[in-house]
Motif scaffolding. Structure first.
Motif, mmCIF file in Angstrom:
data_model
loop_
_atom_site.group_PDB
_atom_site.id
_atom_site.type_symbol
_atom_site.label_atom_id
_atom_site.label_comp_id
_atom_site.label_asym_id
_atom_site.label_seq_id
_atom_site.Cartn_x
_atom_site.Cartn_y
_atom_site.Cartn_z
ATOM 1 N N ARG A 1 88.157 2.207 17.445
ATOM 2 C CA ARG A 1 87.314 3.380 17.209
ATOM 3 C C ARG A 1 86.235 3.089 16.174
ATOM 4 N N TYR A 2 86.606 2.385 15.119
ATOM 5 C CA TYR A 2 85.616 2.057 14.088
ATOM 6 C C TYR A 2 84.534 1.119 14.618
ATOM 7 N N THR A 3 84.903 0.234 15.525
ATOM 8 C CA THR A 3 83.952 -0.774 16.014
ATOM 9 C C THR A 3 83.274 -0.363 17.319
ATOM 10 N N LEU A 4 83.478 0.862 17.786
ATOM 11 C CA LEU A 4 82.951 1.297 19.082
ATOM 12 C C LEU A 4 81.453 1.054 19.253
ATOM 13 N N PRO A 5 80.602 1.318 18.245
ATOM 14 C CA PRO A 5 79.168 1.045 18.450
ATOM 15 C C PRO A 5 78.879 -0.393 18.844
ATOM 16 N N ALA A 6 79.649 -1.329 18.316
ATOM 17 C CA ALA A 6 79.410 -2.732 18.642
ATOM 18 C C ALA A 6 79.732 -3.029 20.104
ATOM 19 N N PHE A 7 80.588 -2.211 20.733
ATOM 20 C CA PHE A 7 80.886 -2.392 22.146
ATOM 21 C C PHE A 7 79.797 -1.808 23.037
ATOM 22 N N LEU A 8 79.154 -0.721 22.595
ATOM 23 C CA LEU A 8 78.203 -0.016 23.448
ATOM 24 C C LEU A 8 76.758 -0.447 23.239
ATOM 25 N N VAL A 9 76.374 -0.778 22.017
ATOM 26 C CA VAL A 9 74.982 -1.152 21.751
ATOM 27 C C VAL A 9 74.540 -2.358 22.583
ATOM 28 N N PRO A 10 75.378 -3.404 22.783
ATOM 29 C CA PRO A 10 74.935 -4.506 23.637
ATOM 30 C C PRO A 10 74.563 -4.072 25.051
ATOM 31 N N PHE A 11 75.240 -3.075 25.589
ATOM 32 C CA PHE A 11 74.862 -2.568 26.907
ATOM 33 C C PHE A 11 73.459 -1.978 26.861
ATOM 34 N N ALA A 12 73.115 -1.364 25.729
ATOM 35 C CA ALA A 12 71.792 -0.750 25.607
ATOM 36 C C ALA A 12 70.693 -1.800 25.660
ATOM 37 N N PHE A 13 70.862 -2.918 24.950
ATOM 38 C CA PHE A 13 69.751 -3.869 24.956
ATOM 39 C C PHE A 13 69.733 -4.752 26.202
ATOM 40 N N VAL A 14 70.781 -4.685 27.041
ATOM 41 C CA VAL A 14 70.754 -5.413 28.310
ATOM 42 C C VAL A 14 70.253 -4.533 29.453
ATOM 43 N N LEU A 15 70.668 -3.273 29.465
ATOM 44 C CA LEU A 15 70.432 -2.421 30.630
ATOM 45 C C LEU A 15 69.151 -1.607 30.572
#
Length: 664
Positions: free
Chosen positions: A566-580
């Motif tokens: 839960r604490y690290t969730l942004p690190a899982f989702l932000v990479p999708f943002a800069f790829v997609l």
């Protein structure tokens, strides 16, 4: 990192993917440290007096590989004891002293010395006439001695990897070798089939050039990584680690969220000294867990804070993990540019942690804790010079100095400034210890990088990378979203079995091309793979950093994993943002400054929405709306951004209305 206690060292060895090193004593320990110190000194000199690439990498590995066999146990005797299951004697003999027991257990055996001698022989052999050796490899005219030496080195590297990081990477390397040799026997029509290669061809690929053992991964270990481990060791011995922890505890002391923010900040600062998430978690936990406990944090929440702060050490500039150096080499860009790529995602990562900590401080009813530490201002005035070398690395690279020269100069500055602190003055003994530690800490990474050359060499020789990339794209039917999702899952699963550096190397040559085939830039593809390789350390079901944190706090392991996630969730989702998304490159600092700032601000709001969705202080309607808002915002396009802001406003309104209806 600071010197760990015996208990903390055991925790690191139990939960780190790298196996524990021997605790050498006496003359042997002195000899190993002298050789390690000389290798560090050689690495520093080479920065200013360059050596031809193959010769440099051969020389480096010729010293490092024998040290691996002397410093790391084979584990065979322990395995045999487990298999035999021998019962303890009825009358146990008198136990030797702890010092005597370590001296017996940790002393290398005859087999270890023979392996070290063999490693030295097969790596010095090409150096006797490096030009002739290179010519024989390029002309495919290897002698029988060349082939024999190459095969012996292959076996030695597989054993070195098994000793340092376990069986998983060893088995993967064996599979790739079998694929290179038996590829012609695969069914006709299989995409991954090839004509097959004999032993001479495989040895030529792996041993005689810079495509195999001595390729880019080995180059990174023998240049970037060794220099940064030396720098980290000098920082540690000069008292920087203690200063960073003291400053973190002094900076946040009055609010109820301060203990959590303190631990996270300390993890970030300690990341400049260590590239290991588990080691940072354990080193920090031994100091921070009592403070978090007194503040009222449950065991699992405290473990989540420790683990997320520890893993942030690998994600954060200016000293990212080893994989970041490989990115610079693969992309043929400066390391400074890779730091630029990582800056905004790092800010978003820590923003998410701080927001979650703020929410949890209310959720758990935590309170401020009085910590016996000097005032922050006094610490900065007295020891703030420890930041100067970190800043200097960035400044020098911005002035077009190479990363190698920048870190060496910064190391010299850190060494000189140590004389301002009598307790941590870098005299001859401490200097020698720092140089030796720099080499000893790079040994497992060196073994991994050299063995990873097997994988890279086979992929290059057989064309497997392009074939597997095509398969991934075909399975995803050419859909970028599905390909990206599959890639993220694949990298995380790979990271469960092998260390971060190895999982990145494998994914970079197999998975990244699948993304670039669909229009993703190389920088975006490599950074996506980098983040998911690192995040495997906090991903269930293994989540090594979280398991180590749970061992410290005594919390439930699974719940600690989920809190870390839960604490690290942004690190899982932000990479999708800069790829997609078309504007996603702004999150890597690419594009007009106005776009970069705007997209960063939108992403920060998305991270806040994620914190609201996972925080547990709101009802399910608000959490659902906040989740939708975060996803819309991360599309980073005008219409989804407006829609996301509107949904987030509705979520906030619903929360306020529901809150007023609840009696005080």
């Amino acid at each position: 990192m600071t010197e760990l206690s015996d208990r903390d060292a055991e925790l690191v060895s139990a939960h780190e993917q790298e196996r524990p090193a021997r605790r050498l004593t006496g003359t042997l320990r002195l000899g190993v440290w002298i050789v390690g110190g000389l290798l560090s000194a050689y690495s520093l000199v080479v920065v200013f007096r360059p050596v031809e690439a193959l010769e440099h990498r051969l020389t480096f590995l010729a010293v490092a590989l024998p040290l691996v066999f002397l410093c790391y146990r084979s584990g065979i005797s322990s395995a045999l004891r487990r298999v035999r299951g021998a019962a303890p004697p009825a009358q146990p003999p008198e136990q030797p002293s702890e010092e005597a027991r370590r001296d017996v257990v940790d002393r290398p055996g005859v087999g270890d010395w023979l392996l070290a001698a063999a490693a030295l022989a097969v790596l010095v052999y090409p150096l006797l006439d490096i030009d002739a050796f290179r010519d024989r490899g390029s002309g495919a005219a290897l002698t029988g001695l060349d082939i024999a030496a190459g095969l012996v080195l292959t076996v030695l590297l597989l054993e070195a990897v098994r000793r340092t990081v376990g069986w998983s990477l060893t088995i993967i390397c064996l599979i790739f070798l079998a694929y290179a040799y038996f590829g012609a026997y695969l069914p006709i029509g299989w995409t991954i089939g090839h004509r097959g290669f004999d032993l001479a061809q495989i040895v030529s690929q792996l041993y005689t050039g810079t495509e195999g053992f001595f390729g880019v991964p080995m180059q990174v270990a023998a240049s970037y990584i060794i220099l940064f481990t030396i720098y980290g060791a000098v920082l540690d011995y000069s008292g920087a680690s203690k200063f960073f922890i003291d400053l973190s505890f002094a900076a946040f002391r009055k609010s109820r969220a301060a203990p959590g923010r303190t631990v996270t900040t300390a993890g970030f600062l300690l990341g400049t000294v260590s590239g290991s998430g588990v080691a940072t978690t354990v080193s920090l936990g031994s100091v921070a867990w009592p403070v978090l406990r007194r503040a009222g944090y449950p065991k699992e929440a405290a473990g989540g804070i420790l683990a997320s702060g520890g893993i942030g050490a690998i994600l954060s500039p200016p000293t990212l993990g080893a994989a970041a150096f490989i990115i610079a080499e693969y992309l043929k860009v400066s390391y400074l540019e890779v730091l630029v790529y990582a800056t905004i995602p790092t800010i978003l990562y820590y923003l998410g942690i701080f927001l979650s900590i703020e929410i949890d401080s209310r959720r758990f009813g935590t309170h401020a804790v009085a910590v016996d530490a000097p005032k922050a201002g006094r610490l900065l005035l007295r020891f703030g010079y420890h930041f100067s070398s970190l800043i200097l690395i960035i400044v020098l690279m911005a002035l077009d100095r190479s990363a190698f020269q920048s870190v060496v100069i910064a190391t010299a500055i850190a060494f000189a400034l140590s004389f301002l602190d009598p307790e941590h003055r870098m005299g001859p003994k401490r200097t020698a210890q720092a140089l030796a530690k720099g080499t000893l800490e790079v040994l497992p990474v060196t073994a991994v990088c050299a063995a990873a050359g097997i994988i890279v060499g086979v992929i290059t020789q057989t064309g497997l990378g392009l074939n597997l990339s095509a398969i991934i794209v075909d399975v995803a039917a050419g859909n970028l979203i599905l390909t990206t999702f599959m890639s993220g899952v694949a990298v995380m699963l790979l990271g469960l079995a092998v260390p971060v550096t190895a999982s990145f190397i494998i994914a970079a040559v197999i998975i990244a091309p699948a993304l670039t085939t669909l229009g993703v830039t190389s920088a975006e593809a490599y950074m996506f793979v980098f983040y998911y390789a690192v995040l495997s350390e906090v991903s269930p079901p293994t989540a090594l950093s979280a398991v180590a944190a749970a061992a410290i706090t005594g919390g439930n392991t699974y719940k600690t994993m989920m809190m870390t996630w839960r604490y690290t969730l942004p690190a899982f989702l932000v990479p999708f943002a800069f790829v997609l998304t078309p504007n996603g490159q702004a999150l890597l600092g690419q594009g007009p400054i106005g776009t970069v700032l705007l997209m960063s601000a939108v992403s920060a709001v998305a991270v806040a929405a994620l914190a609201m969705a996972t925080g547990g202080v709101t009802g399910w309607p608000e959490r659902l709306l906040a989740t939708v808002a975060a996803v819309l915002l991360l599309f980073l396009e005008p219409v989804p951004i407006v829609a996301g802001l509107a949904v987030l406003a509705v979520a906030a309104a619903v929360h306020l209305i529901r809150r007023r209806r609840v009696p005080a």
